[in-house]
Design an enzyme around this catalytic site. Structure first.
Site, PDB file in Angstrom:
ATOM      1  CD  GLU A 146      -2.356   1.292   2.782  1.00 39.77           C
ATOM      2  OE1 GLU A 146      -2.979   2.650   3.152  1.00 39.77           O
ATOM      3  OE2 GLU A 146      -2.335   0.537   3.507  1.00 39.77           O
ATOM      4  CD  GLU A 155       3.801  14.589   0.451  1.00 40.08           C
ATOM      5  OE1 GLU A 155       2.827  14.827   1.212  1.00 40.08           O
ATOM      6  OE2 GLU A 155       4.266  15.561  -0.292  1.00 40.08           O
ATOM      7  CE  LYS A 193     -21.516  16.327 -11.091  1.00 36.08           C
ATOM      8  NZ  LYS A 193     -22.223  16.475 -12.375  1.00 36.08           N
ATOM      9  CB  CYS A 383       0.048   2.062  28.626  1.00 40.19           C
ATOM     10  SG  CYS A 383       1.560   2.526  28.017  1.00 40.19           S
ATOM     11  CG  MET A 384      -0.989   7.613  31.608  1.00 40.58           C
ATOM     12  SD  MET A 384      -1.466   9.075  30.788  1.00 40.58           S
ATOM     13  CE  MET A 384       0.339   9.839  30.388  1.00 40.58           C
ATOM     14  CG  MET A 386      -1.181  -0.751  35.694  1.00 37.85           C
ATOM     15  SD  MET A 386       0.181  -1.917  35.449  1.00 37.85           S
ATOM     16  CE  MET A 386       1.511  -0.784  35.448  1.00 37.85           C
ATOM     17  CD  GLU A 407       4.382  10.685  30.658  1.00 38.88           C
ATOM     18  OE1 GLU A 407       4.164  10.923  29.694  1.00 38.88           O
ATOM     19  OE2 GLU A 407       4.018   9.606  31.428  1.00 38.88           O
ATOM     20  NE  ARG A 467       9.861   8.401  26.680  1.00 34.36           N
ATOM     21  CZ  ARG A 467      10.495   8.361  25.715  1.00 34.36           C
ATOM     22  NH1 ARG A 467      11.982   7.994  25.862  1.00 34.36           N
ATOM     23  NH2 ARG A 467      10.282   8.472  24.375  1.00 34.36           N
ATOM     24  CG  HIS A 512      -0.104  -0.943  24.250  1.00 39.01           C
ATOM     25  ND1 HIS A 512      -1.293   0.258  24.478  1.00 39.01           N
ATOM     26  CD2 HIS A 512       0.872  -0.424  24.930  1.00 39.01           C
ATOM     27  CE1 HIS A 512      -0.560   1.132  24.696  1.00 39.01           C
ATOM     28  NE2 HIS A 512       0.690   0.985  25.209  1.00 39.01           N
ATOM     29  CD  GLU A 514      -4.271  -1.541  23.105  1.00 30.70           C
ATOM     30  OE1 GLU A 514      -3.347  -0.505  23.145  1.00 30.70           O
ATOM     31  OE2 GLU A 514      -4.219  -2.264  24.224  1.00 30.70           O
TER      32      GLU A 514
END
Length: 560
Positions: A146, A155, A193, A383-384, A386, A407, A467, A512, A514
């Site tokens: 793709e 580009e 169109k 992640c965050m 938790m 953080e 992180r 993660h 998911e």
């Protein structure tokens, strides 16, 4: 040595025209699924023309989610669709950007690899792109590439020139161009169109690429005379002008494309025969989607709620769990950057706190976590999510003053969450991109934990991207107040899973999950979450007697 000597796969190049975000990634994934259903081996790749080395530091509001591969690649969200549709794990080598190409190019130039030559876009940039396209076919029968962006973008030109050269060198027997365009509906009369499609194909042809198949995105199929018009003016067979219709569920796409003979026309182009595809599993998924009878409302508390591509894998994982459990998931999006009110949460059956970065919207997420904890509402933190669950517990249960993450506040009194030890800044340059803990990791779960029961194992592998981590110095004090840390990393001894065993269902994970869910194999953590949301709703376990106003957030004063 010719290209044919190093690669025997057929190449399917998917380009897009008129506007972006038409569904090229889903079209590519559907083609892969259909060819796979006919017994072929497929591999999918994404070529992105932007100058970032990878999407890791790009805003999800601009780019959508960052999909993480097993080998630690931060990649385009389309790779998630490739994996969900085909079950074939992608790698960091399946997503290339112009930034990464130029990074390699300049490194080669500095080493003297081009000594004596003027380094140019053609042939040096295009040769690197071609090398990427042809690399590591892993015995695939088809490699589906793709091309990101839209024909006409400046580009994109080196990438389009590269695939033109691949087609020229391999011959038409080994390459096919599939072009996805938009057929807009204009005016109150609803007139469709075709002119934008004609101009898009004209632009593509001017670059030396003649599309073999045109997929037109539309709400409804074109009348035969308009389809014939596209075929005539775009120089393609009438059988190869194929609708890419709007659908209620993306999982209807392979069935729809097969009904319009997309896979048949691709194989015909290559002169290849194959058995009819077995689409039983796709039909089963659609049956499950249509037969869901129970309904639950799950609040997702995040800061990109106006840009839902930022949470693609998350919402898909919820849907996978729901369809396999006979449950329709209604997502209530709550913008954590705005004041989160009790009315935002009072009518929900479950709360999900996704990953994220930065302090923007943190208070809203912490308030939602506290409201779910105090009122018996099922909560999944990722992640965050938790990390914030640990901070909320420290503030409101353990009564640790100024509990926070470094953080958000480097000088907080009780740093519950800190930067990973090996990432902490020292002397010299600090690079943000590509420096997190990334990819598949092994975790060990406590045998008597809820999460081990969910997985049916005490050893699991999941993908991570973070992180910061739970500060191990606070593990004991939080456990003394009832928070259980039931998952640890195998290699670094980091806290990876927490749960509140006194709560009907309250789990936080640093990884993660998911990213490893599919419509054919829903992730067990999401399945358990969704099923418990329904059960707790039906049994009336949620009391919702604690006001959101009673929940302390970072920066609040702790009342002993």
């Amino acid at each position: 040595m010719s290209i044919g000597d190093v690669c025997s796969a057929r190449f399917i190049f998917v380009t897009g025209g008129v506007v972006s975000s038409l569904g090229k990634g889903l079209a590519a994934a559907s083609i892969g699924a259909l060819l796979q259903a006919r017994g072929f081996r497929v591999r999918l790749r994404k070529l992105d023309p932007y100058l970032n080395v990878d999407p890791g530091t790009m805003s999800p509001a601009q780019h959508g989610e960052v999909f993480v591969t097993d080998d630690g690649g931060e990649t385009d969200l389309d790779l998630g669709n490739y994996e969900r549709f085909t079950g074939v794990n992608t790698t960091k080598e399946d997503n290339i950007t112009a930034g990464r190409i130029y990074q390699q190019l300049l490194a080669k130039e500095r080493r003297g690899d081009y000594l004596g030559h003027t380094v140019q876009v053609i042939p040096h940039v295009t040769d690197l792109i071609i090398s990427f396209i042809l690399s590591n076919d892993d015995g695939a029968d088809f490699i589906i590439c793709e091309i990101g962006g839209t024909v006409g973008d400046i580009e994109s030109q080196p990438f389009l020139e590269s695939i033109r050269q691949v087609s020229y060198r391999l011959s038409k027997n080994f390459t096919i161009f599939v072009h996805l365009t938009l057929v807009p509906c204009v005016g109150s009369a609803g007139e469709l169109k075709t002119k934008p499609t004609q101009h898009s194909v004209k632009e593509l042809s001017s670059l030396g690429i003649q599309p073999d198949i045109i997929l037109y995105r539309s709400a409804e199929p074109l009348p035969q005379y308009q389809s014939a018009k596209i075929a005539n003016f775009c120089n393609v067979s009438a059988d190869n002008v194929i609708p890419a219709l709007d659908v209620e569920s993306m999982y209807k796409l392979p069935v729809m494309y097969h009904a319009h003979k997309l896979d048949t026309q691709i194989l015909s182009h290559f002169g290849m025969g194959a058995p009819e595809p077995d689409l039983t599993k796709w039909a089963n998924v659609l049956t499950m989607v249509n037969n869901a009878r129970n309904v639950v409302t799950i609040a997702i508390i995040g800061k990109y709620t106006k840009f839902l591509d930022a949470y693609t894998s998350l919402t898909e994982a919820l849907d996978h769990a729901g369809m396999h459990s006979g449950i329709k998931i209604q997502v209530k999006w709550v913008d954590s950057r705005l004041p989160v009110r009790e009315s935002d949460l009072h009518d929900v059956d479950g709360v999900l706190i996704p990953g994220g970065f930065g302090d923007d919207g943190v208070d809203g997420k912490v308030l939602a976590i506290g409201y779910a904890r105090a009122n018996g509402i099922p909560m999944l933190g990722i992640c965050m999510g938790m990390q914030l669950a640990a901070i909320e517990f420290a503030l409101n249960v353990a009564k640790l003053e100024d509990a926070n993450s470094t953080e958000f506040n480097q000088a907080c009194k009780n740093p519950i969450v800190v930067e990973l030890p090996w990432l902490q800044k020292g002397e010299g340059e600090y690079l943000l991109g590509g420096s997190m803990r990334l990819g598949s990791c092994t975790y060990r779960l406590s045998a008597d934990s809820r999460v081990a029961s969910v997985y049916g194992s005490t050893v699991i592998n999941e993908r991570c991207r973070h992180r910061y981590c739970i500060n191990p110095q606070y593990k004991n004090v939080l456990e003394e107040h009832g928070l259980s840390f039931t998952g640890m990393s195998d290699s670094h001894g980091l806290v990876e899973v927490l749960e509140l065993q006194s709560h009907p269902w309250f789990i936080g994970v640093q990884f993660h999950p998911e990213f490893k869910s599919s419509p054919f194999a829903p992730h067990p953590l999401f399945t358990s979450f969704v099923q418990n949301v329904l059960q707790i709703k039906q049994r009336g376990f949620m009391h919702k007697s604690v006001s959101a106003a009673a929940i302390l957030v970072p920066g609040s004063s702790v009342v002993s």
